[in-house]
Design an enzyme around this catalytic site. Structure first.
Site, PDB file in Angstrom:
ATOM      1  N   CYS B  84       5.441  -4.566 -13.655  1.00 47.41           N
ATOM      2  CA  CYS B  84       5.886  -3.908 -14.894  1.00 47.41           C
ATOM      3  C   CYS B  84       6.286  -4.960 -15.933  1.00 47.41           C
ATOM      4  O   CYS B  84       5.438  -5.670 -16.432  1.00 47.41           O
ATOM      5  CB  CYS B  84       7.001  -2.913 -14.611  1.00 47.41           C
ATOM      6  SG  CYS B  84       7.259  -1.783 -16.001  1.00 47.41           S
ATOM      7  N   HIS B 186       4.343   0.743 -10.946  1.00 43.35           N
ATOM      8  CA  HIS B 186       5.395   0.378  -9.997  1.00 43.35           C
ATOM      9  C   HIS B 186       4.926   0.699  -8.579  1.00 43.35           C
ATOM     10  O   HIS B 186       5.118   1.823  -8.120  1.00 43.35           O
ATOM     11  CB  HIS B 186       6.675   1.161 -10.301  1.00 43.35           C
ATOM     12  CG  HIS B 186       7.377   0.706 -11.531  1.00 43.35           C
ATOM     13  ND1 HIS B 186       8.298  -0.313 -11.524  1.00 43.35           N
ATOM     14  CD2 HIS B 186       7.279   1.121 -12.821  1.00 43.35           C
ATOM     15  CE1 HIS B 186       8.748  -0.509 -12.750  1.00 43.35           C
ATOM     16  NE2 HIS B 186       8.147   0.341 -13.562  1.00 43.35           N
ATOM     17  N   GLU B 188       6.264   0.039  -5.864  1.00 38.27           N
ATOM     18  CA  GLU B 188       7.395   0.426  -5.014  1.00 38.27           C
ATOM     19  C   GLU B 188       7.753   1.895  -5.188  1.00 38.27           C
ATOM     20  O   GLU B 188       8.520   2.456  -4.418  1.00 38.27           O
ATOM     21  CB  GLU B 188       8.620  -0.467  -5.302  1.00 38.27           C
ATOM     22  CG  GLU B 188       9.239  -0.335  -6.674  1.00 38.27           C
ATOM     23  CD  GLU B 188       8.501  -1.102  -7.769  1.00 38.27           C
ATOM     24  OE1 GLU B 188       7.430  -1.694  -7.483  1.00 38.27           O
ATOM     25  OE2 GLU B 188       8.983  -1.084  -8.912  1.00 38.27           O
TER      26      GLU B 188
END
Lengths: 256, 220
Positions: B84, B186, B188
């Protein structure tokens, strides 16, 4: 293309998920960590974790639970309930939330939106608005912002407040219809459509989902970006994949 | 300092690294969260995460003496993953809140999405694998990843783009060059495909997956 998001909401009181009807908790709906794990596995696009008691004494337990839930999730997590200061937002983000949802405190102290957005970024600040349809004696109809878990009228126009909230830095709006909450009679589509046409940020529909058609309506007729629902998911009326399958069958882009 | 096995997750004080740490651990990688330049320089792999504004990110990196460190680990061909803001910061300049000079590891400008779109671009969108790369191993072309951002990278060299996403414009979701991979999305927060991306990065760090595409296979 950005997909339409389906978001289960965990309303948490004293460490348990509870079911709310018209904004009062009435029934136990399960263990938050177990539900978080289930929704993550089922393909929920995001999870909302909401402390509905929001008492000061309950805050420690809430953050502890939030942290445990966050560990189960590899999808975005939004948390809220009684958050009143920038420090509250910080503690919530530190406990593993990606976004914070603010409601009553933002009405009392609108600068909380600005301060939170400046400190953590707009993407972390979700303005949650509890709105009740109100009809004046002269027939004028509007949506009135309520605070304190929907119990207290403020005299503030919900549409104007939504626009102001975005100008102050909110990165997303959740519109909770008090009339529709827990009734399973459908989202307030007029409210959704009216607010969506006035703001640039994503608008999340909340309160009233009861049939699969209600979810498609929120997107097709309400122009929502996401749908939030609680009891229909917790009690297994619908599963997340079922809702997404229905949306896809109606030509809406979803992540399956 | 001894070289360690732990991947360095660079902590420059920019928000919550917890979700990156969880995902990295879940993907079976050993990692350490650090702002210590020596630890970062000696790590076998480096992750530069990030949320927040470009100007703050650069100010934080400068105040911790990490600008040179990032350049050095990239120059040393250490496997590097930017996420990001950790991707946007690698480019020349960001137009977020003015014009802010960034790390300039790659030529390019970070621009805001055009008005008329819902901003931020928040939610799940498809990542189209426009160039082959080992980081894609086991990830479906067109898999959905989670995004939340208002600015995107307009690279000076289009050939660094390995994953592209459509939102009004087609913008780089993942770039790669040499030992560097960087994602606008993202991983994650992107469920199974995201965890796989971290696992693949771990394999690149361990040397069980190549860090890039052999020149003969590069798509012109």
């Amino acid at each position: 293309m950005l997909t339409k998001r389906v978001i289960p909401c965990l309303d948490v009181a004293r460490g348990r998920v509870v079911r709310g009807v018209k904004f009062s908790a009435d029934k136990d709906a399960g263990d938050p960590i177990e539900l978080a794990r289930r929704y993550n596995a089922e393909g929920a696009d995001e999870l909302v974790f909401y402390d509905i008691t929001a008492s000061h004494e309950g805050r420690g337990l809430f953050l502890d639970l939030l942290e445990q839930c966050a560990r189960e999730l590899f999808i975005p997590l939004c948390a809220g309930g009684g958050l009143a200061t920038v420090d509250d937002l910080h503690a919530t983000l530190r406990s593993g939330a990606d976004k914070t949802s603010i409601n009553s405190a933002a009405v009392r102290t609108p600068d909380l939106i600005n301060d939170g957005a400046r400190r953590f970024g707009s993407q972390c600040i979700v303005l949650s608005i509890d709105a009740l349809r109100t009809v004046e004696p002269d027939g004028r109809r509007w949506w009135q912002v309520h605070v304190n878990g929907g119990r207290k009228a403020t005299g503030i126009d919900a549409v104007a407040w939504a626009v102001e909230g975005v100008q102050r830095g909110a990165g997303e709006l959740v519109l909770n219809s008090i009339d529709a909450d827990g009734t399973r009679e459908g989202y307030d589509l007029d409210l959704l459509r009216t607010v969506s046409s006035r703001v640039e940020v994503p608008v999340v529909a909340s309160g009233g989902a009861g049939t699969l058609a209600h979810f498609t309506e929120a997107f097709d007729l309400g122009n929502a970006h996401a749908v939030l629902a609680a009891s229909v998911f917790h009690y297994g009326v619908f599963s997340v994949p079922q809702v997404k399958g229905h949306l896809r069958a109606h030509g809406l882009p979803v992540r399956l | 300092m001894m070289r360690t096995d732990a991947i360095a997750i660079v902590d420059y004080g920019a928000g919550n690294l917890r979700s990156v740490v969880h995902a990295v651990a879940h993907a079976g990688l050993q990692a350490v969260v650090t702002d210590d330049p020596a630890v970062i320089r000696n790590a076998p792999g480096v992750i530069l995460p990030g949320v927040g504004a470009a100007a703050d990110t650069m100010a934080n990196l400068r105040s911790r003496d990490l600008v040179g460190v990032v350049h050095d680990v990239i120059a040393a061909s250490t496997p590097f993953l930017g996420v990001c803001m950790g991707m946007q910061a690698l480019f020349t300049v960001s137009e977020e809140g003015g014009r802010h000079g960034c790390l300039d590891a790659f030529p390019g400008t970070v621009r805001r999405f055009s008005p008329g779109l819902s901003i931020p671009h928040m939610g799940w969108n498809r990542v189209h694998q426009v160039r082959p790369h080992p980081i894609w191993d086991g990830i479906d072309d067109g898999a959905h990843f989670y995004f939340v951002h208002s600015y995107f990278v307009d690279p000076g060299d289009e050939t660094i783009v390995i994953g592209a996403t459509d939102y009004g414009v087609r913008f780089p979701a993942v770039i790669a060059r040499g030992s560097v991979v960087a994602t606008q999305c993202h991983p994650e927060k992107s469920a199974a495909p995201g965890l796989r991306l971290y696992a693949n990065f771990g394999r690149i760090v361990r040397g069980t997956l190549p860090s890039g595409v052999p020149a003969s296979e590069e798509v012109a």
